[in-house]
Motif scaffolding. Structure first.
Motif, mmCIF file in Angstrom:
data_model
loop_
_atom_site.group_PDB
_atom_site.id
_atom_site.type_symbol
_atom_site.label_atom_id
_atom_site.label_comp_id
_atom_site.label_asym_id
_atom_site.label_seq_id
_atom_site.Cartn_x
_atom_site.Cartn_y
_atom_site.Cartn_z
ATOM 1 N N LEU A 189 3.874 -73.096 -17.705
ATOM 2 C CA LEU A 189 3.625 -71.656 -17.586
ATOM 3 C C LEU A 189 4.924 -70.869 -17.661
ATOM 4 O O LEU A 189 4.992 -69.812 -18.320
ATOM 5 N N ALA A 190 5.964 -71.365 -17.005
ATOM 6 C CA ALA A 190 7.254 -70.666 -17.022
ATOM 7 C C ALA A 190 7.818 -70.591 -18.432
ATOM 8 O O ALA A 190 8.331 -69.545 -18.859
ATOM 9 N N ILE A 233 15.146 -64.271 -12.429
ATOM 10 C CA ILE A 233 14.910 -65.604 -11.865
ATOM 11 C C ILE A 233 14.183 -65.504 -10.532
ATOM 12 O O ILE A 233 13.253 -66.269 -10.257
ATOM 13 N N VAL A 234 14.585 -64.558 -9.693
ATOM 14 C CA VAL A 234 13.939 -64.405 -8.390
ATOM 15 C C VAL A 234 12.467 -64.029 -8.557
ATOM 16 O O VAL A 234 11.577 -64.610 -7.912
ATOM 17 N N THR A 235 12.202 -63.063 -9.435
ATOM 18 C CA THR A 235 10.818 -62.629 -9.643
ATOM 19 C C THR A 235 9.963 -63.763 -10.208
ATOM 20 O O THR A 235 8.840 -64.001 -9.748
ATOM 21 N N MET A 236 10.497 -64.463 -11.203
ATOM 22 C CA MET A 236 9.738 -65.568 -11.797
ATOM 23 C C MET A 236 9.536 -66.703 -10.798
ATOM 24 O O MET A 236 8.472 -67.335 -10.766
ATOM 25 N N THR A 237 10.548 -66.961 -9.965
ATOM 26 C CA THR A 237 10.420 -68.037 -8.975
ATOM 27 C C THR A 237 9.301 -67.739 -7.992
ATOM 28 O O THR A 237 8.456 -68.603 -7.697
ATOM 29 N N ILE A 254 15.230 -72.567 -14.638
ATOM 30 C CA ILE A 254 15.781 -72.441 -13.285
ATOM 31 C C ILE A 254 14.700 -71.985 -12.314
ATOM 32 O O ILE A 254 14.567 -72.507 -11.201
ATOM 33 N N SER A 255 13.882 -71.010 -12.758
ATOM 34 C CA SER A 255 12.805 -70.517 -11.904
ATOM 35 C C SER A 255 11.782 -71.610 -11.614
ATOM 36 O O SER A 255 11.310 -71.758 -10.486
ATOM 37 N N ALA A 256 11.438 -72.400 -12.645
ATOM 38 C CA ALA A 256 10.477 -73.484 -12.455
ATOM 39 C C ALA A 256 11.023 -74.530 -11.492
ATOM 40 O O ALA A 256 10.290 -75.064 -10.645
ATOM 41 N N ALA A 257 12.322 -74.833 -11.594
ATOM 42 C CA ALA A 257 12.928 -75.813 -10.685
ATOM 43 C C ALA A 257 12.923 -75.307 -9.247
ATOM 44 O O ALA A 257 12.611 -76.057 -8.310
#
Length: 304
Positions: free
Chosen positions: A285-286, A23-27, A238-241
């Motif tokens: 994209l996410a 999640i951190v990396t994707m965010t 979650i990452s997109a949010a």
């Protein structure tokens, strides 16, 4: 569906650290991609506002102009025709567009309306305060001195400015910021794909006995893959949010809190409408980033 959700909860419980790191990396990667897209929108907005990087702006005299060539007050029709003939006859001039005082006033309303100070200044102005302007495109953007020297001394010409000199550093900075953000985002997206792969591989190894039993009792490939897909999709949402929240903070504190008030006279800046569009694009994209690798990798590691 109940059993699938149960498997999803167990998988998330087993892979807390991997899920958090994913999640951190994707965010971070999505936030950088969003910033790159927002900077791209800003560059396009600036190009549109200034007429697609036109090189010269020739402003004729108004009744309040103080230039020596404006002793007679506002430019007359004969003086306007003389300037147009000079531009048409110059071999360095590719084309030019005319902007009326009303159009200049409307543009000023857009520009000055971004800040409270600008709106107060605009209250003292009217369309008559703005000149007739010629936006000149040159055959060679580097060779503008001859055109400047020709028209700047003509009667009725208030001033001549080079938009290339004024906007060149701005466009260069925007391009570098956009390219840097998108390049770093691409690297982090690649890292996120690797983390998705590692997460699926470790989860498949931890659940190898359960998966073997499910395959023996006739569970479908989709039933086996679904918990992994849902886990990736949940991490992506979650990452997109979080990325959207970061972008909203950037727009609120940087764009509206600083750029519009401090640099509002340079160009028109992006707003919430542009930010919402970028948020939608990064969310798509996410989801693609989570769905496509997961579908391929689950078939590889689960042998379904």
């Amino acid at each position: 569906m109940r059993s699938t959700l149960s498997e999803l909860g167990q998988s998330l419980s087993r892979n807390k650290s991997m899920t958090v790191s994913l999640i951190v990396t994707m965010t971070v990667s999505l936030l950088l991609a969003a910033l790159g897209l927002l900077i791209l929108a800003q560059s396009q907005r600036t190009e549109k506002y200034f007429g697609d990087k036109l090189q010269l702006q020739v402003n004729l005299c108004t009744k309040n102009s103080l230039a020596p060539t404006c002793i007679g007050g506002a430019a007359t029709d004969d003086q306007q025709n003389a300037v147009q003939e000079a531009l048409r006859g110059n071999s360095q001039v590719k084309s030019f567009d005319i902007r009326t005082p009303q159009e200049n006033y409307d543009q000023a309303r857009v520009l000055f309306g971004q800040s409270e100070t600008g709106r107060k200044q605009l209250e003292t102005l009217s369309p008559d305060s703005f000149p007739v302007s010629y936006f000149v495109t040159l055959n060679d953007p580097q060779k503008y001195d001859a055109v400047v020297s020709q028209v700047s001394g003509m009667d009725g010409v208030g001033n001549v400015s080079s938009l290339k000199e004024l906007l060149g550093p701005l466009f260069s900075a925007l391009d570098k910021l956009r390219n840097g953000a998108l390049a770093i985002s691409a690297l982090l997206i690649f890292a996120a794909v690797l983390q998705v792969s590692n997460t699926i591989r470790m989860t498949a190894y931890a659940r190898r006995r359960e998966i073997g039993i499910m395959r023996l009792v006739g569970a479908s490939s989709w039933h086996i893959q679904l918990p992994f897909i849902l886990e990736s999709m949940l991490a992506a949402l979650i990452s997109a949010a979080l990325a959207a929240a970061g972008l909203a903070a950037f727009v609120h504190f940087v764009v509206y809190g600083y750029l519009r008030d401090t640099l509002g006279k340079i160009t028109t800046w992006v707003g919430w409408g542009d930010a919402v569009q970028v948020m939608g694009m990064t969310t798509v994209l996410a989801l693609l980033l989570a769905l496509i690798p997961t579908l391929f990798l689950t078939r590889k590691y689960l042998d379904v």
